[in-house]
Design an enzyme around this catalytic site. Structure first.
Site, PDB file in Angstrom:
ATOM      1  N   HIS A 122      -4.559   4.025  -2.865  1.00 23.61           N
ATOM      2  CA  HIS A 122      -4.846   2.728  -1.567  1.00 23.61           C
ATOM      3  C   HIS A 122      -4.026   2.342  -2.120  1.00 23.61           C
ATOM      4  CE1 HIS A 122      -6.585   1.203   1.627  1.00 23.61           C
ATOM      5  NE2 HIS A 122      -5.820  -0.160   0.812  1.00 23.61           N
ATOM      6  N   HIS A 167      -1.589  -1.704   7.439  1.00 22.45           N
ATOM      7  CA  HIS A 167      -1.567  -1.483   5.620  1.00 22.45           C
ATOM      8  C   HIS A 167      -0.104  -0.666   5.528  1.00 22.45           C
ATOM      9  CE1 HIS A 167      -4.971   1.175   5.738  1.00 22.45           C
ATOM     10  NE2 HIS A 167      -4.496   1.630   4.795  1.00 22.45           N
ATOM     11  N   GLU A 206     -16.967  -5.363  25.146  1.00 19.70           N
ATOM     12  CA  GLU A 206     -16.396  -6.816  24.939  1.00 19.70           C
ATOM     13  C   GLU A 206     -14.850  -5.881  24.146  1.00 19.70           C
ATOM     14  OE1 GLU A 206     -19.563  -6.564  23.818  1.00 19.70           O
ATOM     15  OE2 GLU A 206     -20.511  -7.017  26.161  1.00 19.70           O
ATOM     16  N   HIS A 261       0.852  -1.361   0.131  1.00 18.74           N
ATOM     17  CA  HIS A 261      -0.132  -0.128   0.410  1.00 18.74           C
ATOM     18  C   HIS A 261       1.217   1.319  -0.158  1.00 18.74           C
ATOM     19  CE1 HIS A 261      -2.116  -3.038   1.122  1.00 18.74           C
ATOM     20  NE2 HIS A 261      -3.105  -2.523   1.306  1.00 18.74           N
ATOM     21  N   HIS A 294     -27.532 -16.394  24.542  1.00 14.16           N
ATOM     22  CA  HIS A 294     -26.588 -16.198  25.594  1.00 14.16           C
ATOM     23  C   HIS A 294     -25.613 -17.356  26.047  1.00 14.16           C
ATOM     24  CE1 HIS A 294     -28.522 -11.699  26.353  1.00 14.16           C
ATOM     25  NE2 HIS A 294     -27.550 -12.022  27.410  1.00 14.16           N
ATOM     26  N   SER A 322     -21.686 -10.491  38.200  1.00 15.08           N
ATOM     27  CA  SER A 322     -21.399 -11.447  37.564  1.00 15.08           C
ATOM     28  C   SER A 322     -20.073 -12.110  36.721  1.00 15.08           C
ATOM     29  CB  SER A 322     -22.801 -11.517  36.418  1.00 15.08           C
ATOM     30  OG  SER A 322     -23.883 -11.311  36.155  1.00 15.08           O
TER      31      SER A 322
END
Lengths: 680, 680
Positions: A274, A84, A423, A44, A485, A396
């Site tokens: 790119h 990249h 997460e 790139h 879940h 939990s």
């Protein structure tokens, strides 16, 4: 957003005339990129060509580093989130004189065995602080680096720890969802030493950014609690001023750098720019436009000397820092070194053993998520380097223990992070903390939400970072929350990933052993798969030896002739033990093998594996997950012939109290015993 | 952000007095929630209690629906992105008279076999438009629903298609990264019929939102190109006015509804209120505060009648719509029905056969990503319902074919979507389109970035949605981009997932067959794992029969005595064929089995599986991925004894030209032949 294709781009001659010295330095990056991509016929080009000015100003004037001591702990961290554009990083490391980054390596860009991989690979060479390429990951891990820096500073003082984390990120990084999690977390935590240089070039692979995005990135960062600046990314004075300004702020700062991708080439400001610009005429014309008269990979000696001078810029600061470190006092110095080296304290082993003994004696019924908390309760007080957290499931996941303190803008010595419902951002931050050093990081969520964290968890493994994922609610055993879940395929997913230890302990003793291995791991991340539901203590006789370290072991031996071997992990080991009783009651000698960590079992000598799983007896595996992978253990070593059956899940779960689900899905001691009998 | 715990909350008596009729209706939702959660001793009470006013206004005054015809195609779609608040949805469906949602079902909340699962499960009952629970997914899929609605309207006109997509989303949904991808995509696409009701209650599981987030959500949505409104979420007039306003806009609208979680209870405005409120005293006191004097699950007949009247609100509109549909003209009507039913056109089969025949005759060397494009080039013109797209890798995934048109605010009849660098948002949008109906959606990215899309891909499988993932660059065969881009564990990950067909075709013929199966799938998503590198045509003799439909089949038979069976998928089938030649040259009879889809092979009768993989010969599997799962095929049917070896990856990849990588990792015909010889 720039709409760069509408104009013809900047006047390069004018830019060169305005800042001749800067221009020549930046041209080194641009031309080395063109040369390396042409040599590889792959890569790139556009990003390093576009961001060379920003990078040159950063490394010439702001980055705190010493090329001769690339691992100086108090160096600034540089994260190329747009992985990249790797030639930008490789060029700079070569130019400033980082060891190992020779000119030959640049010539071997993207070749087998070179340190100059297509995307930067952590561990390939000093100065490559992190593996990037999957977009957004660098930015999100930089948040973890900045957190670790704050915590380490709170611990050892500003004289020892005081550095910035610089990130170059592109549109792709900012479109990825993880960027949202990262910037919101950084904004909340007021990570003022985190500075993001946004390569605002308006181009992606498919074309203009505006094809897919009209987001006002500056407004977005402001909404997340950041300071925002904007500069012409080809004006070195403006860039310099913005970086100076950014370092003064009390919030993280995003500098929108308006740049032209593939600057100066006929592919400037286009999607073509790119990718790999390899056409010789294009390369030649572009070099002419830069006023560059040297051959491929030819950096004039005077220019190389200037860059090497830049590489020595931080040498004095580094020497002064070393003097301050020496003056720290032996106790604190030793602790600093130990934490940085990632060495667990000597007391850890005895602490784990004491907990194991106590458990084997008391034999409580405990959910392994709670067992994990019991471990953390004794570990966190003796390991100041642990940094815990949860993605909004603290109560939990049982990840917070007394006295950790919450990490916040007001309390930088807190060691627990409320990651929010993020997460993915959490996992990436754990990587960043591990990369930064001085932190042993763990984070919790439901095992099913491994899905959300996957891209960063894979990078933990690829980079060899010893972070720990505390994944609770690890099967249909979570009950009423239902199939969305309830993990089914997740054990297979994690086990298929190279360099990942997946622990599924069956009780508190195994949980303690798994944690001990996680906390002493040097190059492998650990995933703890833990139950919501209570489990009996099965390791009733204390052993000093860490049995989980062998991956699998004989938990209960057959009485008389060994006709059946039952294999299980986690919550299903108790089911296997119950099935064993049924079989033994009928005179069927049954061994139970607990297999808390397949990877460690696979790593044992064949002799040990054969001892645990000898040929002859029929085998039944029981696990409340997908079968995929179990056939490896249902038959013997290659070529050996045994009969095997699997008791587990073959579809998604359901919503109901968990004892009913185990019955409904046929994961019971009766089913296990029946499967064994059918094969005898 | 509200800082609700600082005040005592709203005066319920005043609210009740101001809008007595509304209050009583909303109280039905609140008390049914309290009763169901208490009965289950599990669930989430606070969200339905907090959002009952918003939901009551929505369903009473704005939602276009007819409870007696829940699948009316031109109904508004309702997405409860905060899936844990499922009792809000179940209560409304019961109250308005949706078939199947009986009072008994509410009493059986979260019990085995009930339709009232912990989180809403698509397919359990009419009115449950989507499975939600993993946060952010509902919001992101709603974007897909709104896209499908726009495209369908462009196709069939406003008289046939003209409905809104309403989303209730909470802080958790908005913290998840996928929310960023979703709202940025919706903003760019100006999906003005998408309206998000943000449950702005300032509370998450760990405590106040401000523990982890200071994001100005309204500013954030504005930055993404949305209209934003703010209302008191307990003021029915204000809610009504905001909804009316939102429907007029030319952009998607976010209405920030300031609410009190667990309104009226002692847990109001606290994290405790998020969970299950089951204490009888608390429940009783809360009902008193609501002025509610009825017993558990007791809805007075007059109130139920009012709600059922609401359930009939849309009956006239529905009847008028049916009349307009009847007036559509038989050709257009048939096409509308066909697309909605998800039936492939009759011509598809012949079209695929023609491409297969042409390929078997011409025998070109083709990358399967290119093969996929060849299929799409003949399929897209005859299937107007296909909606394609890519996460900014259009030219690499080969997903755009001539004449599709780009879907944009200006061109609503375009069938190709530039998703941007948003794999997760794309996958969720595919789900939304499939749920909406009238669309057969596919989307492309690199196979490695399955990681990013995982949470939504799992939901494709769980909901049984026949979407297609075009996953190119599927192994080390992608070469220089290196290990961050090279899948290793991803085949195992996808294969472990229930109800997912993972296709890894070896040439254009198999790719065409895989696509045919994907395009005719009714309840199973398809993942196409496709190469970057060129592959020879291996299916050289045309068969009308779709051999991929059997999952695995004999591609080349042994000459003479069958001593070896080689099994392979995708790019490695050619390697197996080459190994076969080497072995046969030495008189070792060798069969090659192509296994493009394990799931379909597993679904065959045992007799067929034994015919393809008979006991006796040694077996070698070759695949440029992790071994996990292959042992299932390396040994025979349960109890049968065969020798087997695996040639593939046991670590992450590397950056280099791909032929070198295959050699470096030992995935070669020589290695396969050697493994076979060693076992003989």
């Amino acid at each position: 957003m720039s709409d760069a294709t509408q104009d013809t781009g900047p006047d390069l001659d004018a830019l060169r005339a305005a800042h001749p010295e800067h221009w020549r330095r930046a041209a080194c990056i641009r031309t080395l990129t063109l040369d390396a991509v042409a040599a590889a016929n792959s890569g790139h080009s556009g990003m390093p060509m576009g961001m060379a000015d920003v990078a040159t100003v950063l490394w010439s004037k702001h980055m705190r580093f010493d090329a001769s001591r690339p691992n100086w702990p108090d160096r600034d961290r540089f994260v190329l989130s747009q992985g990249h554009g790797s030639m930008l990083l490789y060029s700079i490391l070569h130019l400033t004189g980082f060891p190992e980054m020779t000119l030959q390596q640049l010539k071997d860009f993207r070749q087998l065995g070179s340190i100059t991989a297509g995307h930067p690979e952590y561990g390939h060479a000093p100065g490559i602080e992190i593996t990037t390429g999957p977009l957004g990951q660098g930015l999100a891990s930089a948040v973890g680096m900045a957190i670790a820096e704050e915590i380490q500073r709170a611990r050892f003082g500003r004289k020892i720890v005081d550095h910035h984390t610089w990130v170059i990120a592109g549109d792709g990084c900012l479109m990825e969802g993880v960027s949202h999690e990262a910037i919101a977390l950084a904004g909340k935590l007021e990570l003022s030493k985190l500075i993001v240089l946004f390569d605002d070039n308006g181009i992606t692979i498919d074309g203009k950014v505006s094809l897919a995005d009209i987001t006002d990135q500056q407004q977005r960062f402001l909404a997340a609690g950041w300071d925002v600046l904007e500069v012409d990314g080809h004006d070195p004075d403006a860039i310099d001023a913005a970086m100076t300004e950014a370092k003064k702020g009390s919030k993280p700062t995003m500098i929108a750098c308006k740049t032209h991708i593939a600057l100066g080439s006929s592919a400037q400001d286009t999607a073509k720019g790119h990718g790999a610009l390899t056409d010789p005429d294009l390369v030649a014309a572009t070099k002419r436009a830069y006023g560059w008269e040297h051959g491929p990979f030819d950096i004039p000696a005077d220019l190389k000397a200037e860059w090497e001078e830049i590489g020595r810029r931080g040498a004095d600061a580094r020497a002064e820092w070393e003097a301050r470190l020496d003056a720290l006092g032996s106790g604190k110095r030793a602790e600093f070194d130990r934490q940085l080296a990632g060495e667990a304290p000597k007391r850890l082993s005895a602490t784990i053993k004491a907990l194991k003994r106590q458990t084997s004696e008391g034999q409580p019924k405990t959910a392994t998520r709670k067992s994990s908390e019991m471990v953390l309760e004794v570990v966190n007080p003796i390991m100041a380097e642990t940094i815990g957290g949860s993605a909004d499931l603290t109560g939990s996941n049982n990840t917070l223990t007394e006295g950790m303190g919450i990490f916040s803008p007001e309390t930088r010595d807190g060691r627990y992070i409320h990651y929010g419902i993020r997460e993915h951002g959490m996992a990436a931050a754990l990587n960043g903390m591990a990369l930064h050093g001085g932190a042993r990081a763990y984070g919790g969520t439901f095992f099913c939400f491994t899905d959300y964290a996957r891209p960063a968890m894979r990078l933990s493994a690829l980079m060899g970072l010893p972070v720990t994922y505390v994944m609770t609610h690890d099967s249909i055993g979570l009950g009423e929350d239902g199939p969305t879940h309830q993990p089914v395929e997740h054990l297979a997913m994690c086990r298929a990933t190279p360099n990942t230890n997946v622990f599924r302990p069956c009780d508190t003793v195994e949980t303690a052993e798994a944690w001990e291995l996680a906390l002493t791991s040097e190059r492998t991340p650990s995933i703890l798969s833990l139950t919501r539901q209570g489990l009996p203590t099965l390791r009733k006789e204390h052993t000093n030896k860490n049995l989980v370290a062998q991956g699998a072991y004989i938990l209960a031996e057959a009485t008389g002739k060994r006709m059946v071997i039952l294999m299980a992990t986690g919550s299903e080991v108790a089911i296997a033990m119950e099935a064993r009783e049924k079989l033994e009651a009928d005179g069927i000698g049954t061994r139970v093998v607990s297999m808390p960590c397949w990877e460690l079992f696979e790593a044992q000598e064949e002799r040990y594996r054969k001892k645990v799983l000898p040929a002859g007896p029929v085998r039944v595996a029981v696990e409340a997950g997908a079968r995929l992978g179990w056939d490896r253990w249902l038959v013997g070593e290659r070529g050996k012939r045994d009969k095997g059956a699997f008791v587990g899940m073959n579809d998604f779960g359901a919503s109901a109290p968990y004892p009913e689900l185990y019955k409904h899905f046929g994961i019971t001691a009766d089913a296990v015993a029946k499967a064994a009998r059918e094969m005898l």
